[in-house]
Structure formats: C-alpha cells, structure tokens
Write a protein that holds these residues in place. Sequence first.
Motif, PDB file in Angstrom:
ATOM      1  N   SER A   1      49.547  36.307  39.246  1.00  0.00           N
ATOM      2  CA  SER A   1      49.450  37.769  39.300  1.00  0.00           C
ATOM      3  C   SER A   1      48.796  38.226  40.584  1.00  0.00           C
TER       4      SER A   1
ATOM      5  N   VAL B   1      46.399  30.326  31.378  1.00  0.00           N
ATOM      6  CA  VAL B   1      45.922  31.669  31.717  1.00  0.00           C
ATOM      7  C   VAL B   1      45.491  31.739  33.169  1.00  0.00           C
ATOM      8  N   ARG B   2      44.801  30.678  33.613  1.00  0.00           N
ATOM      9  CA  ARG B   2      44.381  30.673  35.022  1.00  0.00           C
ATOM     10  C   ARG B   2      45.580  30.681  35.947  1.00  0.00           C
TER      11      ARG B   2
ATOM     12  N   LEU C   1      48.486  31.974  35.271  1.00  0.00           N
ATOM     13  CA  LEU C   1      49.046  33.324  35.243  1.00  0.00           C
ATOM     14  C   LEU C   1      48.230  34.259  36.123  1.00  0.00           C
ATOM     15  N   THR C   2      46.924  34.088  36.058  1.00  0.00           N
ATOM     16  CA  THR C   2      46.044  34.933  36.865  1.00  0.00           C
ATOM     17  C   THR C   2      46.324  34.750  38.342  1.00  0.00           C
TER      18      THR C   2
ATOM     19  N   SER D   1      43.637  27.690  28.544  1.00  0.00           N
ATOM     20  CA  SER D   1      42.860  28.220  29.662  1.00  0.00           C
ATOM     21  C   SER D   1      43.569  27.970  30.982  1.00  0.00           C
TER      22      SER D   1
END
Lengths: 747, 153
Positions: free
Chosen positions: A18, A11-12, A14-15, A8
Amino acid sequence: MAHPNVASRVVRGLTALSIGVALAVLVACSSGAPYPVSGGASGGSAASSDGSEEIVVTGSRVGSSTSSGRFSVRERQAAVAAVAPANAQPAGRLFQGSAPGGSKLLSQVQPGEEIWVIQTAAAEADSVDDSSPGSGTMLALVAPSRGAETTQVPLPLRHTDVHAVVTGYVSAVDVTQQFENPYDEKIEAVYLFPLPEKAAVNEFVMTIGERKIRGILREKEEAQRIYEDARAQGYRASLLVQHRPNIFEQKVANIEPGKRIDVNIRYFNTLAYEDGWYAFVFPTVVGPRYNPQGSSDPVAAFPRTEFREPATGTAVRYLRPSERSAHDIGISVELDAGVAIEEIAASHEVATRRDGESRAHVELASGNTMPNRDFVLRFRVAGDTIKSNLLTYTDARTQQGYFTLLVYPPAAPTASRRQSVEMVFVVDTSGSMAGEPIAQARAAINSALDKLERGDTFQIMNFSNEVRQFASRPLPATWDNIERARDYVRRLGGEGGTEMLSGIRAALGFPRDAERTRYVVFLTDGYIGNETEILGEVQRTIGDARIFSFGVGNAVNRYLLDELATEGRGTAAYLALDDSASAVMDYYFERISRPALTDVAIDWGAFAATDVYPARLPDLLAGRPVIVTGKFRGNVGDVRVHGRLGTEPVVFAIDAARDAQQPALSSLWARLRIEDLVRQQTRAGDVDGGYATAIRATALEYSLMSAYTSFVAVDASERTSGDRGTTVNQAVPVPQGVRYGTVVTDR
Amino acid sequence: MSRAARVIVAAFAALAVAMVVSLSAQPGAGRFATVDLYVASDMPVAAWQVELTETGGAMQIVGIERGDDATFRDPPFYDRVVLERAQTDRIVLASFSLSAADRLPRGRVRIARLHVRTTGTAQPDYEARLVAAGAADGSPIGARLTVETQPER
C-alpha cells in the motif's frame, strides 16, 4: 485460522504494498510523469554490478547543511517506490540534480549544496526485513573531498567519556557514550565498539536530559524483543549486546532531531602485571576482521556506505582515510595503587597529577582524542610490595566470600644456558598487516633470530590466504640457515585474507621433536572473526607445545591473543607500532631462559577456597604472576604454593594478610566463571547445551553481560512522534597503522 | 472526482486499514507504561528498600528511574528475585542517599519510577511492599508506600 505470525506477515506485506502504491501514485500525479529519475536528466539511479542501486534525490531544502548541522534522511521505501529499472545508470555513478531539472556528477557538487544519498538493494528489496537495522539507512551527506582535505561525516556518536578508578589491581570503569541526532528526522543509532576482553559489565544507564534510567539485564532474545517493541512504538530505548567477549553493540532507538541520549556502561576489570608494571588498557576501536568462508558468526568489515546487514553475524563500518566523524574520546584515570608509584607511562600524551606517593590522576591530553588505537597506561610500583596481595569481599546477603590473589613466583636464577628449543615463528601476512605492522613483525623475528643458540632449531611460517613456510622442516640455528631465514623474512608482505586456522594447524601439526620443547611464536593483529574455531583447534592440537602470542599493532584483538597464550600455556605480549621490537623480543627470550615454576598447586589450608579460576594454574614465568580468583568460607590462614622449578620441588608461603574489602570481587569472579565455561564450551563444541544454560544462569545471577544476556532500557514515560526512525550505523576509523584499502572493499 | 484522485483515496484507505491491522496483529507487542512509587514519612528518608510484584498479567520491568528528590542521585539498584524465565517480574529495589538529614526528603515523595512493559489482556495488578526505610543514621523509620500507575502514553 491462520497462524498469527503468518497473518502478521501477510498484513505487513499488504502494508508495504500500500505504501508503495500510494507513493508511486502520488509522485505520478504531482509531476504528471514518473518520478524524474530518468538517465542523466534529473536525479538518478545507478545499478551497480552487485545488483544494488544507488539513488540520489535532490533535496528541496538546499542550503548550507553542514553549517546548520542538520542533515536529511529519507526512508528506503520511498526510494524503492521511485526507482524504475529502465532508469539504471552505469555502476557506481552518483547524480545530483535540482529536481526536476538537470543533474551533475558528484564531483561537481559545490559546497553548500545538499544531496541525499539513498541506497537500496534491488535484488534484496523483497527479502529485507524492514524492521532490521539498516533497512532505512541514510548514507550521510558528504561534500566532495578536494585533495587531501578531510571530510567531516555527520554521525550520531559525538563523544565517549571514560573514567576509571584503579584501586590496587582492580579497576572500576565508567564509559559514557553521547549520542546526538544531527539529522532532521528521527534515527536509531547503532555502534559496534570494543571493551577489554575480561570486562565484567554490570551496569547500564540511559540518560535523557536530567533523567537517568537504569537498564535491566535479561536473556538476550528477550531483551531484543523488548527493545524492538519499544522502538516500533516510538519509545526511546537502548540495548547492549555482546558479540565477542571484547566486542559489544550499542543500539539507541528514537533519537529525535537535535536531541541527545547518553548511555553509561560500568565494568570492573583486573589489571595485567608484569615485572613491577601494572597496565590499564582501554581499547577504542574494533579492528577489521577477516571471516573465512563458512564462518558461523562473522564480524564483517564494511565501508561506511554499505547499509545492508550481513546475512549472519554483524559488521563494523569504517570511514575512508579522508573522512572523519565528530566522535572523540576523553579518558581520565584515578590511580590508587596502595603502594608507592615509582613511574607512569602511557601510549598517548597524558597530563599527570601526583597526589601523594601512591595516588595519581592521569588524563588524556587534548589533541590525542581520536579513537583509533588502544589507550595503555602503565605504572610501576615499588619492587617487593606486590608479592602478597589478597583482596576479599563477603556478600552481606549470602555470607559468601570472594577473593582474588596475586600469586607471584619466587625469584629464579638465570640459567647459565637455557634448554634447547624448537622455535616456530608464525606470522600473519594478511592485508591488515600491510605496512607498519608487518615491518614490526619482521623486526621482531629478525631480533629473535639473533637470540637463537646452538642446539636450537627453528621454522618460519606465514599465512594469509594460504600457509607458506621457510623450510620443509625445522632447521638447526646455524649461521647459514639464519641468514637464509633473514632473506625470507625480508620478503614478507601483507596481502590477502587471514586463514589463521591453516597457520595454527601447520604450526602445531607437524611431528614433535623429542629433544626440544616447541615454542610457537605467533605474530598477528588478530583481526579474524572465527575466534571460537581457532581456539578450539588450539585446544585439540596443542599437546606439550607452548604458544607465545605477540599482538602487532595499535588496536589488536587482545581477546584472541590472550586466549591463544592461555590455551598454549604461554603468555601474550603487545608490540605497538612505535615499540622497540628488539626490546620486546629480548624480554621474551630472557623470560624463557629462566626456568618457570611448573606443576603449580595451591594448598588453601583454613581458607577453604572453592570454585577457583583459572581452574588449571598455568606455569609461573619469571616476573609474571597469575591472578587467582575464587570463593572462600574460612579464615585467611596459611596459604602455600607448591611447584617445581626445573627438577627441584618448591614450596613457598603466601603472606595472605587480608587487604581492604573490594565489592567488585563477586562480579570479577562471575566473569571468570563465564570465561571458563566458554572455554569448556569451545572444547566440547556444545553451543546450545548445558554450558549455555550455565553461562546464562551465572550472568543473570550476577547481573553480568555475556553472549546470552543483554541490557535493555526503555523510557516508557513518553512516546516520540513518527515511526521507528531510520537506522544509522556509526562508522569508525580503521585502527592506526592499518591500511583502509587492504581491509575494506569499497563498492 | 478524477480517476487519479479516486486511486489516491483508495490507496490511502487501504494503507490506513493495513497499518491499523498490522499494529494490532504484531506478535509479542506489549504495552509500555510507568509505575510511580511514593513513600510518606514524617522523618527524613535516607534509604529504602521495596519489593514489587504484579499479579494480574505479565509484567516486565524495562527501566528504573529515580524519584523526585535530587539527593538520591542515582537510579535505584535492583535485584531480580525471579531469575528464571518468568512471565512476571518480581523485583527488589533499593536506594540510599549520603546527604545530611536536613537535606533529605520528608512527607510524601516519589522515590522511583518504574518503566514497565505488559503483555496479555489482563490489567496489571501491582503489589508493592516497603521492606525497609531508614534515617540518615541508619535507624529504621516508619513510612508508608503507595503505588501510582500512569497510563500508556
């Protein structure tokens, strides 16, 4: 397979990456150049000495923002993406421009022009958790102040309404906080506020329009998880957390622009009683606390414009002296004393309407609604009628009985000459005491010096960053010594930190005088964040000394002062800035001149009382009864109090005729049990062990707020659009009489 | 398509994928929904008590709202029967109105809305029991309880 938490987090990350890339690219493409923040040309960023950056982004919707009541919010991420270190400006300079054109200094901003101030911490940008409060904080639009004009700061808390019903000496209080979003984007409002230290908070309702949603009490961590989950998914939600017995935090998530959400809190409390007067107290502001280095759970004092959360603990944001928010307060009290009310007095201007001999309606007058000092309402009842006052309640489901009893000491004659004492004055000379509070403390000590008698000894200690003392040891109360002491007192000022622990150690640590009882007179506003440490030290070192604490100021930390007195087997008194210091000291000396009822014990007889609090009955001082609360299973019968008045044994019966049923008693009993467990926990230094379990279990069983339980309410019927919204911390005024500059450091 | 435009498209695609994955991967994320309780009675209802449990998964009640009838002014009161750290709540709800009998609701009426959070993959399975229903004079009355769930919105 990766751990879900790790996945998680990745992913955060990466978010976030982005988002940053997307925004940066968008900006580059739309303007053909990096975002126009280059030095002094348009917009701007400023790197301050502490590594933070301040950016001013010109609004595209320039207009009369203050008149429209709408203010803009921008996410921190946008600012982060837009900042280039090469554009750094000298520390503390704010720029405004009409992007992508020129810029102005803040002082040149004209009324009606809109500025968006977005602050971020470059040094902490990578480490700040985006879900934490403050991660996207808007620093509200502020017009440049001119002269002494007051600047209106748009903040979400509009009004606090307090409605209390006082029956006998028990109050049921409804507090409604009205939050309204004055910005043009969704927000989360966060507000740190005080309640009375013994408040048994047992109801929590969130109101959205006409809909009322009752909150549920849960374990603190669980409630926080539910709240954050709801907030992240766009649901309206509110969370109430206790940071201290008298400091609470309200969070309200997903308030849409222009929309209002109310939160109602209900608590029960008992009123203090002294010499015929009951006192109803409602605090309105948390004072700025000093937290010694290494404090484990500090309550920091931040300027309004500080968006970062403290690494540990929590923080109160303060408005500058030239700033005001729209937040005001309304207070109404319905009094039903049960006996004739002879006199009513209040700290504020009030409108009073009498409704028979024993009833009255009291309301705060308009024009007195700034929440920057305690509201204190006193009413005097007919002399002897309070001597017997037993309230009971039997829970229909469990058949458990609860009672509360006012134990009033028998009249004691004034001694012709009181016992000699060793009087140790300990005065807080920290920054928060500067000005009027320290002047009051000086007046109080001077008045007390007048009352010392031959045979007494005295010492004066003062503490801020360090402890200083008048003499190397307590001196006899001679004329010369007292005059020298007055000179010492005259030079006491207010500056620096509040190393109260050192003051406590100094006052209780030096060798005892076998001839005299030590009376420690503590004069302070109590603005410290390490209460647990202080109270633990008092428990360990009090010995046979007595502590009489005097709260100096208009919004003092009553929890600390009351607990100091309780641990020190003395009493607490409150010296507001417009009180007569000599009258308060006269009263104190009059009280210690009369023998107290000591070694107090109660024979409950057929009443079969158990689980009685306070577990250890204090000495009963003249005019000052003690409220005893417990469970019972028997019948009201012959209750007798045993004690010792001086050297003489005393026994007296209590006229325990049962009064009306009072349903609040089970909550009040549970609140006292929690208070007692917290004391034992402090004594044992056992934070997470059995005491915590017992406190949590009691709080859940009786549906009460505590350090381990929180109320949460979610409106799951509708999801708001957009993400979690920007966190806006409600800034508050510093308490009346406290100098902003001595307690809050502006960046 | 220019290079800049391709970069934008790629960045947004990465952003969208990451956001979707992020939401689904959030630890402890629950689903929020509402559960409506209805009582049907031929007599005016002045008071009621209901016990609710959920057997299919993990349910937490996160808010209690009153029903449609304004004579029941406040949200229902509750007693959490299971106080320990339980995955699923079991809760007793109750409410009353002091209004005169002719102003009290009769027929089928929504008496409460529960706001709940569920976790896990199982579909919630609610069980509700009408413990008691009373008339304005305090006498027990016959009534039937039904539960309707509203999907996540």
